[in-house]
Design a protein around this motif. Structure first.
Motif, PDB file in Angstrom:
ATOM      1  N   LEU A  23       0.840  -1.194   0.000  1.00  0.00           N
ATOM      2  CA  LEU A  23       0.000   0.000   0.000  1.00  0.00           C
ATOM      3  C   LEU A  23       0.878   1.249   0.000  1.00  0.00           C
ATOM      4  O   LEU A  23       1.986   1.237   0.518  1.00  0.00           O
ATOM      5  N   ASP A  24       0.369   2.316  -0.580  1.00  0.00           N
ATOM      6  CA  ASP A  24       1.055   3.607  -0.561  1.00  0.00           C
ATOM      7  C   ASP A  24       0.663   4.321   0.726  1.00  0.00           C
ATOM      8  O   ASP A  24      -0.517   4.612   0.945  1.00  0.00           O
ATOM      9  N   ALA A  25       1.634   4.606   1.583  1.00  0.00           N
ATOM     10  CA  ALA A  25       1.349   5.197   2.892  1.00  0.00           C
ATOM     11  C   ALA A  25       0.658   6.550   2.780  1.00  0.00           C
ATOM     12  O   ALA A  25      -0.024   6.979   3.701  1.00  0.00           O
ATOM     13  N   LYS A  29      -6.104   4.061   2.002  1.00  0.00           N
ATOM     14  CA  LYS A  29      -7.466   3.654   1.659  1.00  0.00           C
ATOM     15  C   LYS A  29      -7.630   3.495   0.155  1.00  0.00           C
ATOM     16  O   LYS A  29      -8.241   2.536  -0.327  1.00  0.00           O
ATOM     17  N   GLU A  30      -7.057   4.443  -0.592  1.00  0.00           N
ATOM     18  CA  GLU A  30      -7.232   4.443  -2.045  1.00  0.00           C
ATOM     19  C   GLU A  30      -6.459   3.326  -2.736  1.00  0.00           C
ATOM     20  O   GLU A  30      -6.813   2.924  -3.854  1.00  0.00           O
ATOM     21  N   LYS A  64      -2.944   6.461  13.336  1.00  0.00           N
ATOM     22  CA  LYS A  64      -4.371   6.161  13.469  1.00  0.00           C
ATOM     23  C   LYS A  64      -4.752   4.858  12.777  1.00  0.00           C
ATOM     24  O   LYS A  64      -5.848   4.345  12.967  1.00  0.00           O
ATOM     25  N   LEU A  65      -3.846   4.323  11.984  1.00  0.00           N
ATOM     26  CA  LEU A  65      -4.160   3.158  11.171  1.00  0.00           C
ATOM     27  C   LEU A  65      -4.288   1.892  12.013  1.00  0.00           C
ATOM     28  O   LEU A  65      -3.481   1.634  12.891  1.00  0.00           O
ATOM     29  N   LEU A 161      -9.464   9.382 -12.295  1.00  0.00           N
ATOM     30  CA  LEU A 161      -9.013  10.405 -11.359  1.00  0.00           C
ATOM     31  C   LEU A 161      -8.270   9.761 -10.186  1.00  0.00           C
ATOM     32  O   LEU A 161      -7.179  10.186  -9.810  1.00  0.00           O
ATOM     33  N   LYS A 162      -8.855   8.721  -9.630  1.00  0.00           N
ATOM     34  CA  LYS A 162      -8.209   8.008  -8.522  1.00  0.00           C
ATOM     35  C   LYS A 162      -6.872   7.423  -8.967  1.00  0.00           C
ATOM     36  O   LYS A 162      -5.869   7.511  -8.252  1.00  0.00           O
TER      37      LYS A 162
END
Length: 244
Positions: A23-25, A29-30, A64-65, A161-162
């Motif tokens: 995952l990209d830190a 979420k995205e 918070k993750l 876009l995402k």
């Protein structure tokens, strides 16, 4: 995204004992792929969340993750790589060979994580998304082998876009780079402006114009060339130069 990519992904899940989701830190979420996560769970395989590029992210947000099991890494600075290897070994059984599948969105740093685990160049890497085209088996230890895969989106996802914001698309191929950059500027207030030495205002479009002017990206008549500037910003974002 070619259908053949998903065939490879399914094969890797079948063949793997453990799956790393990279995952990209900056955009956790995205860059989560719920389809991959569900497929791994259905087959009762071990899923480890590898939060890459942690040196570029807001540390307060990372605290918070709540993802388990997970490990924060920076493949370029080799931060967290030993911890990741120890986490993998914790799940290793008595099998002679353990296969660890490496998956995630394009350009989250899968091959870079593999190279860091290996300790020297072992998988081809490039700052252009989708560089890995087929699964590759890479020896990490006498017992642990990593299997690299192409970067994939969820099967029906068609959110340009995402994909632009998450650096999953080559900036030269993005139709509306200005929209992607202004969304990044809204999500990470003041960060892009600060990188380019511009005082951030509430008018994001105006901020982008100021960045274009400062970088001498102008059209005829001195009009700011925001499209060209936006592509440059996305390239800089993709290369991990903008720290949050």
């Amino acid at each position: 995204m070619p259908a053949d990519f998903w065939r490879i992904v399914n094969e890797v899940i079948d063949e793997s004992d453990i799956v790393l989701e990279i995952l990209d830190a900056r955009m956790i979420k995205e860059t989560r792929n719920s389809e991959i996560e569900e497929k791994v769970k259905e087959q009762h395989k071990i899923l480890i969340f590898v939060i890459n590029k942690c040196d570029l992210a807001d540390q307060d947000e990372l605290k918070k993750l709540k993802l388990t099991p997970s490990v924060y890494v920076s493949s370029t600075k080799r931060y967290g790589i030993t911890k990741l290897l120890h986490l993998i070994l914790r799940y290793v059984t008595k099998k002679e060979k353990v296969i660890v599948g490496v998956m995630g969105y394009p350009n989250t740093g899968k091959s870079s994580v593999i190279n860091a685990l290996k300790g020297r160049g072992s998988a081809p890497t490039a700052p252009i998304s989708g560089y890995t085209k087929a699964k590759q088996l890479i020896k990490i230890t006498d017992k642990v082998y990593l299997m690299d895969t192409p970067g994939v989106y969820p099967y029906m996802e068609n959110d340009n876009l995402k994909h632009a914001m998450t650096a999953s698309l080559d900036p030269s191929k993005i139709r509306d780079p200005e929209n992607a950059v202004t969304e990044l500027m809204r999500k990470f207030r003041g960060k892009i402006e600060a990188y380019y030495g511009i005082s951030a205002t509430k008018n994001i479009e105006d901020n982008l114009e100021k960045i274009a002017v400062k970088n001498n990206r102008l059209m005829k008549g001195g009009i700011p060339d925001t499209k060209t500037m936006a592509r440059m910003i996305l390239q800089t974002w993709q290369k991990g130069k903008i720290k949050l």
